[in-house]
Enzyme design. Structure first.
Site, PDB file in Angstrom:
ATOM      1  N   HIS A  26       0.865  -1.185   0.000  1.00  0.00           N
ATOM      2  CA  HIS A  26       0.000   0.000   0.000  1.00  0.00           C
ATOM      3  C   HIS A  26       0.896   1.227   0.000  1.00  0.00           C
ATOM      4  O   HIS A  26       1.731   1.398   0.884  1.00  0.00           O
ATOM      5  CB  HIS A  26      -0.926   0.020   1.219  1.00  0.00           C
ATOM      6  N   CYS A  27       0.712   2.086  -0.987  1.00  0.00           N
ATOM      7  CA  CYS A  27       1.550   3.273  -1.127  1.00  0.00           C
ATOM      8  C   CYS A  27       0.753   4.527  -0.772  1.00  0.00           C
ATOM      9  O   CYS A  27      -0.211   4.862  -1.473  1.00  0.00           O
ATOM     10  CB  CYS A  27       2.081   3.384  -2.559  1.00  0.00           C
ATOM     11  N   PRO A  28       1.122   5.226   0.306  1.00  0.00           N
ATOM     12  CA  PRO A  28       0.378   6.442   0.669  1.00  0.00           C
ATOM     13  C   PRO A  28       0.537   7.559  -0.359  1.00  0.00           C
ATOM     14  O   PRO A  28      -0.328   8.425  -0.457  1.00  0.00           O
ATOM     15  CB  PRO A  28       0.995   6.830   2.020  1.00  0.00           C
TER      16      PRO A  28
END
Length: 300
Positions: free
Chosen positions: A138-140
């Site tokens: 998951h990439c913010p």
């Protein structure tokens, strides 16, 4: 009155909708990403290119930088607003399992968090609150998971950001060299101190993002070529599936045979088959056990 776990889990989807994660940290990081690109755009255009004496130099570099920046932001939007491969919530029903036409004795797993049948190589994301097919991480910065359906756009985003960062650094070096040889007051529309500060900040931003996105780009390309996601490496799940060759994995990730469409954030993944989760999901009572084995006496 509190709802039962069955009702809390029921969220079976039948249609497509715009994908957007309502995560405060991710939204803030995405806004910061765009603001940093706009800052670089401002410095490149109004500090370095507009005051430049060579018109050809300004036009060529301005066109190249703006094109790469546009592609980077378009890739960011596609990575952020594309369903990464989410498994619908609440599909762990007897009716749905029967529709899968599994073989007798075959085992399927239910995610206890989103009450969905987990396909092979799917993992649950605590931010998206969904199981994601071939979830890498998951990439913010894109406010989304990187998964089966949007990995191409994330790779393009990191590539184009790395390219504009490198391009900006090269232009900063040339601008400093020209200004040292010429009068600083003629190098920019801003005062010399303001010009130096703006260029130093751009240089710091460009160097930081060049390193970060280059590493991410290399990591993602390695994951594609080895047919192994980042979370699979962390959990030691390698070797549990039949890996495909590097070139075949590249074609799957980027949407077909090698062409200019590989580098476009506006083309979809035409070679991917529509997953059964988006076709039709029979509703019913959600099965409670997390490991579901198809009876040997099953008629399927």
């Amino acid at each position: 009155m509190m709802k039962s776990p069955v009702h809390r889990c029921r969220d079976v989807e039948h249609g497509r909708a715009m994908w957007f994660i309502r995560d405060t940290c991710g939204i803030v990081c995405s806004i910061i990403t765009w603001l940093l690109v706009f800052y670089a755009e401002f410095v490149v255009l109004f500090v370095m290119l507009v005051p430049a004496k060579n018109l050809t130099y300004s036009i060529v570099n301005g066109t190249l930088f703006n094109t790469l920046a546009f592609l980077a932001l378009a890739s960011h939007l596609r990575a952020m607003c594309t369903d990464p491969g989410a498994v619908p919530k609440g599909n762990a029903t007897k009716e749905y399992i029967e529709s899968l036409q599994l073989k007798p004795g075959q085992v399927v797993y239910k995610c206890p968090k989103c009450c969905s049948i987990k396909p092979d190589r799917a993992h649950h994301c605590s931010v998206c609150k969904r199981c994601i097919r071939k979830m890498d991480h998951h990439c913010p910065w894109v406010n989304n998971c990187v998964g089966e359906n949007n990995q191409k756009y994330f790779v393009l985003f990191t590539m184009y950001i790395a390219l504009i960062s490198l391009h900006a650094l090269v232009m900063v070096v040339f601008h400093f060299l020209n200004c040292f040889e010429d009068d600083w007051t003629k190098c920019s529309s801003f005062s010399p101190p303001a010009t130096v500060i703006l260029l130093i900040l751009l240089c710091f931003e460009g160097l930081l993002f060049l390193i970060f996105t280059s590493v991410m780009f290399g990591t993602q390309m390695h994951s594609i070529c080895t047919d192994e996601t980042g979370i699979e490496r962390l959990k030691g799940e390698t070797g549990k599936w039949g890996k495909v060759p590097c070139w075949e994995a590249m074609q799957t990730a980027f949407g077909g045979r090698l062409s200019l469409s590989w580098f476009s954030p506006f083309t979809g993944l035409s070679c991917k088959k529509e997953p059964i989760e988006h076709i039709a999901i029979p509703q019913g009572e959600i099965i409670q056990q997390e490991v579901i084995e198809i009876p040997l006496t099953s008629s399927m």
